[in-house]
Design a protein around this motif. Sequence first.
Motif, PDB file in Angstrom:
ATOM      1  N   MET A 227       7.946  -9.762  -7.924  1.00 49.72           N
ATOM      2  CA  MET A 227       8.031  -9.488  -9.354  1.00 49.72           C
ATOM      3  C   MET A 227       6.668  -9.716 -10.021  1.00 49.72           C
ATOM      4  SD  MET A 227      10.718  -8.341 -10.540  1.00 49.72           S
ATOM      5  CE  MET A 227      12.215  -7.850  -9.755  1.00 49.72           C
ATOM      6  N   GLU A 228       6.020 -10.811  -9.615  1.00 47.18           N
ATOM      7  CA  GLU A 228       4.701 -11.118 -10.181  1.00 47.18           C
ATOM      8  C   GLU A 228       3.674 -10.071  -9.749  1.00 47.18           C
ATOM      9  OE1 GLU A 228       5.432 -15.911 -10.364  1.00 47.18           O
ATOM     10  OE2 GLU A 228       4.574 -14.977  -8.597  1.00 47.18           O
TER      11      GLU A 228
ATOM     12  N   VAL B  44      -3.945  -2.048  -8.384  1.00 50.19           N
ATOM     13  CA  VAL B  44      -3.578  -2.366  -7.001  1.00 50.19           C
ATOM     14  C   VAL B  44      -4.339  -3.596  -6.523  1.00 50.19           C
ATOM     15  CG1 VAL B  44      -3.791  -1.552  -4.634  1.00 50.19           C
ATOM     16  CG2 VAL B  44      -2.917  -0.025  -6.386  1.00 50.19           C
ATOM     17  N   ALA B  45      -5.654  -3.630  -6.830  1.00 54.90           N
ATOM     18  CA  ALA B  45      -6.470  -4.769  -6.411  1.00 54.90           C
ATOM     19  C   ALA B  45      -5.917  -6.060  -6.995  1.00 54.90           C
ATOM     20  CB  ALA B  45      -7.917  -4.568  -6.852  1.00 54.90           C
ATOM     21  N   SER B  46      -5.617  -6.051  -8.299  1.00 53.04           N
ATOM     22  CA  SER B  46      -5.099  -7.259  -8.943  1.00 53.04           C
ATOM     23  C   SER B  46      -3.765  -7.669  -8.355  1.00 53.04           C
ATOM     24  CB  SER B  46      -4.920  -7.026 -10.434  1.00 53.04           C
ATOM     25  OG  SER B  46      -6.160  -6.935 -11.048  1.00 53.04           O
ATOM     26  N   GLY B  47      -2.888  -6.681  -8.124  1.00 51.01           N
ATOM     27  CA  GLY B  47      -1.575  -6.982  -7.561  1.00 51.01           C
ATOM     28  C   GLY B  47      -1.696  -7.665  -6.212  1.00 51.01           C
ATOM     29  N   PHE B  48      -2.551  -7.095  -5.345  1.00 52.46           N
ATOM     30  CA  PHE B  48      -2.667  -7.672  -4.014  1.00 52.46           C
ATOM     31  C   PHE B  48      -3.397  -9.008  -4.033  1.00 52.46           C
ATOM     32  CE2 PHE B  48      -1.209  -3.561  -2.729  1.00 52.46           C
ATOM     33  CZ  PHE B  48      -0.450  -3.858  -1.611  1.00 52.46           C
TER      34      PHE B  48
ATOM     35  N   VAL C 290      -5.248  -3.378 -18.737  1.00 51.85           N
ATOM     36  CA  VAL C 290      -6.489  -4.085 -19.066  1.00 51.85           C
ATOM     37  C   VAL C 290      -7.708  -3.268 -18.646  1.00 51.85           C
ATOM     38  CG1 VAL C 290      -7.875  -6.115 -18.520  1.00 51.85           C
ATOM     39  CG2 VAL C 290      -5.472  -6.370 -19.040  1.00 51.85           C
ATOM     40  N   THR C 291      -7.652  -2.676 -17.446  1.00 53.71           N
ATOM     41  CA  THR C 291      -8.789  -1.862 -16.989  1.00 53.71           C
ATOM     42  C   THR C 291      -9.052  -0.722 -17.960  1.00 53.71           C
ATOM     43  OG1 THR C 291      -8.025  -2.301 -14.748  1.00 53.71           O
ATOM     44  CG2 THR C 291      -9.760  -0.675 -14.997  1.00 53.71           C
TER      45      THR C 291
ATOM     46  N   LEU D 125       0.140  -5.862 -11.468  1.00 56.50           N
ATOM     47  CA  LEU D 125      -0.308  -4.475 -11.306  1.00 56.50           C
ATOM     48  C   LEU D 125      -0.314  -3.754 -12.655  1.00 56.50           C
ATOM     49  CD1 LEU D 125       0.502  -2.340  -8.284  1.00 56.50           C
ATOM     50  CD2 LEU D 125       0.840  -1.277 -10.456  1.00 56.50           C
ATOM     51  N   VAL D 126       0.815  -3.852 -13.366  1.00 51.35           N
ATOM     52  CA  VAL D 126       0.918  -3.155 -14.655  1.00 51.35           C
ATOM     53  C   VAL D 126      -0.098  -3.717 -15.644  1.00 51.35           C
ATOM     54  CG1 VAL D 126       2.409  -2.722 -16.621  1.00 51.35           C
ATOM     55  CG2 VAL D 126       3.343  -2.615 -14.308  1.00 51.35           C
TER      56      VAL D 126
END
Lengths: 261, 147
Positions: free
Chosen positions: A143-144, A129-133, A155-156, A149-150
């Motif tokens: 889309m990005e 979520v953090a990366s997505g936002f 990766v985490t 997010l995925v």
Amino acid sequence: MEVNEKKLLNMAIFAGEIMLKNGAETYRVEDTIFRLCRSRNVSEVEVFVTPTGIFASINPGVENNENIITYVKRIKSRAIDLNKVSEVNDFSRRFVEAEISIDEAMSQLKKIDLLPHYPLELQALFGGVASGFFALLFGANSMEFIAALVTSIVVTLSVHFLIKMEFNLFITNIAGGAMSALIAILLSLVLPFTEVDKVVTGAIMVMVPGVAMTNAVRDSIAGDLVSGLARGAEALLIAVSIAFGVGFILRAWMFIKGVGL
Amino acid sequence: MLLYLKHFIFAFIATIGFAFLFNTPKSALLKSALAGAFGWLLFIASDTKTGSVVVSTFLASLLIGLIGEVYAITDKKPITVFIIPGIIPLVPGFKLYYTMISILEGDLLKASSFGSEALMITIAISGALTVVLSINSFRKRIMAKRI
């Protein structure tokens, strides 16, 4: 009250070790060890903390220097766990204000050391979520956002696995960088309107050494120059290894695409 | 206005995500996210007005430090808990990464420009936090003298 100074120093160093291993600043660790020792009327306390080790001496006698006790503690791994830092901080306040025996203090610290993290699934989800936002903050489209997010969730999880397997900083971050580039490329083939660059920058946000860098400069400003340099070197090493991983995959992809077309 | 609201919400959620990764205590999750979101808001507003990333970062970090300091006093927790997740949107992790990518690509001109920018931003954040912490320890010394 009669105090066993060796036990006291051992306990104070353990408190410092928990703090340092979990991302407390250098001055805070030094201050905590100093306060813990001084609270039991030890006349002289000297503490020197670097990100890779703690050195502390106490002098229980007032006039003579015959009973100086020194303790060296090597710190091998560092992560960020603010809950433990906060708990040790509370503990040291309690210890200084009240008459807690040293054995009791030690068992309290051991409990703090074993405090659980948030569950891994939750961490991975929130990392995603953090990366997505973050990708959105830097102008990504929806889309990005999904791709970042995925990618970041995977990766985490994999970085967590590598750390658990006790691989070193360099290998972990190269693998993490390579993984994020690979998944971002694969997702960009599936999802329309995605730029690999934006997805990768979002996804690696969970690895980039922003905190290490800031702490490096903060330590240097505070006068802890050795700590500052050490943390700076750590930040640089992490950044290099991520760039290495990402760069390798991106180059390989460009090569494959060039040949394929 | 809508743009600012959007930025505020995005920064809020992103900071909460990082707060989870850093295992922030439950009671501090929303507070650190609030600090991060307000900091980012000030950064965006100041960046559009002044156009200087370094100055904006300094102001935003100052705000995050102050919010963190207030919560540190009211909640009796170390200030680190509130500011580490909060400064994440501001830290130039990407810039450092781009610096390294540019070096690997052999583009030293780009590397030095990204690198110096990353360094200046880092110094701005650390400087702002140090200012806040120094004021706080000054306040503590004065309080200690009165007692």
